[in-house]
Design an enzyme around this catalytic site. Structure first.
Site, mmCIF file in Angstrom:
data_model
loop_
_atom_site.group_PDB
_atom_site.id
_atom_site.type_symbol
_atom_site.label_atom_id
_atom_site.label_comp_id
_atom_site.label_asym_id
_atom_site.label_seq_id
_atom_site.Cartn_x
_atom_site.Cartn_y
_atom_site.Cartn_z
ATOM 1 N N ASP A 184 -5.870 -6.354 7.552
ATOM 2 C CA ASP A 184 -6.302 -5.609 6.363
ATOM 3 C C ASP A 184 -7.484 -4.710 6.674
ATOM 4 O O ASP A 184 -8.469 -5.154 7.284
ATOM 5 C CB ASP A 184 -6.759 -6.597 5.275
ATOM 6 C CG ASP A 184 -5.694 -6.857 4.241
ATOM 7 O OD1 ASP A 184 -4.743 -6.050 4.123
ATOM 8 O OD2 ASP A 184 -5.817 -7.876 3.532
ATOM 9 N N GLU B 9 1.959 -7.220 -5.158
ATOM 10 C CA GLU B 9 1.202 -8.402 -5.589
ATOM 11 C C GLU B 9 1.035 -8.409 -7.109
ATOM 12 O O GLU B 9 0.672 -7.385 -7.713
ATOM 13 C CB GLU B 9 -0.190 -8.423 -4.919
ATOM 14 C CG GLU B 9 -1.025 -9.629 -5.383
ATOM 15 C CD GLU B 9 -2.283 -9.865 -4.557
ATOM 16 O OE1 GLU B 9 -2.511 -9.147 -3.571
ATOM 17 O OE2 GLU B 9 -3.039 -10.784 -4.932
HETATM 18 O O1 KIV Z 1 -5.714 -10.569 1.897
HETATM 19 C C1 KIV Z 1 -4.630 -11.130 1.637
HETATM 20 O O2 KIV Z 1 -4.441 -12.342 1.862
HETATM 21 C C2 KIV Z 1 -3.578 -10.313 1.044
HETATM 22 C C3 KIV Z 1 -2.392 -11.040 0.500
HETATM 23 C C4 KIV Z 1 -2.745 -11.609 -0.805
HETATM 24 C C5 KIV Z 1 -1.201 -10.163 0.428
HETATM 25 O O3 KIV Z 1 -3.701 -9.141 0.988
#
Ligand code: KIV
Length: 284
Positions: free
Chosen positions: A87, A185
């Site tokens: 991310d 989500e």
């Molecule tokens: O950061 C995370 O765990 C996520 C999931 C909820 C998809 O983005």
């Protein structure tokens, strides 16, 4: 190392075209990545949920690129067969395309195969820039936790016909930009079904019902490692927090009662050496 799953292989996994549902699980360190690796999942997400489930923050906004790089590298050292999705945290892709590219590159150099970022059309310049740098992008729309303040809390999105149409539009724009898949989500299942049907790339749902092309859950939720708050969509497959506390409590009791460590759990020296010690020092 087993052959690693690739972004093009994920992009081709559309359930409507006969593909097997995708499975993604979060992991944030070496042991959790090794566990997910042995589960046979398709993707490991080094999610910015790191902030909440590992670092103890109330939301995901406090996690930094340095944090994400540190944890992505730990996951990569497990050499999992899964595609590693990392991310981009909040404010790492909001300032300029140069800044965005630098941050995305740091995650790739730490061992991620692709990056994920939150948002729809408003993020298009950043998505374009990252894809132009040959880094595959996973989109993330619906309940986007980095927008917690703008949404007024962690709230299900796309509940009106108008906002559902906006989600479908965002998904199409991300697909047209070249995203290889999209996380959906916190959206009603019928809306998730519509988004999924409108795309050629797979959707991966979390709190978006069974009609997505795959599912993702947070490691600590699905293994019962945290019980502070459990969303409706979480299914717990283990009770690791309860089991862990029971084991720790037993250890504490064994140390205090003298039951741990036993002679078998101790190291020994040979009798002649013990005798020699006796010569010099008395008791052995
Ligand atoms: O950061 C995370 O765990 C996520 C999931 C909820 C998809 O983005």
């Amino acid at each position: 190392m087993a052959k690693r799953v690739t972004a093009p292989a994920i992009a081709a996994r559309k359930v409507g075209n006969g593909g097997e549902p995708l499975v993604m699980v979060t992991a944030y360190d070496y042991p959790s990545a090794r566990m997910v690796n042995e589960s046979g999942a398709d993707m490991i997400l080094v999610g910015d949920s790191l902030a909440m489930v590992v670092l103890g923050y109330d939301d995901t906004l406090s996690v930094t690129v340095d944090d994400m790089v540190h944890h992505t590298a730990a996951v990569a050292r497990a050499q999992p067969a899964q595609l590693i999705v990392a991310d981009l945290p909040w404010m790492s892709y909001h300032v300029s395309t140069e800044d965005t590219l630098r941050n995305a590159a740091r995650l790739i150099r730490a061992g991620a195969g692709v990056i994920k970022l939150e948002g729809g059309q408003e993020r298009l310049p950043m998505v374009d820039a990252i894809i132009a740098a040959e880094i595959p992008v996973m989109g993330h729309i619906g309940l986007t936790p980095q927008s917690v303040h703008a949404m007024g809390g962690f709230k299900v999105q796309g509940k009106s016909a108008e906002s559902a149409m906006a989600l479908i539009e965002d998904a199409k724009v991300l697909q047209a930009a070249g995203c290889f898949s999209i996380v959906l989500e916190g959206v009603p299942r019928r809306v998730a079904d519509m988004v999924t049907a409108s795309l050629d790339i797979p959707t991966v749902g979390i709190g978006a019902g069974p009609g997505c092309d795959g599912q993702v859950l947070v490691f600590h939720d699905l293994l019962g490692l945290q019980d502070d708050f459990l969303a409706k969509f979480v299914r717990q497959y283990a009770t690791l927090k309860t089991d862990g506390i029971a084991a720790l409590t037993e250890f504490v009791g064994d140390v205090r009662s003298g039951a741990f460590p036993s002679d078998a759990e101790s190291y020994h020296i040979a009798d002649d050496q013990a005798d020699a010690l006796g010569l010099y020092g008395g008791a052995t």
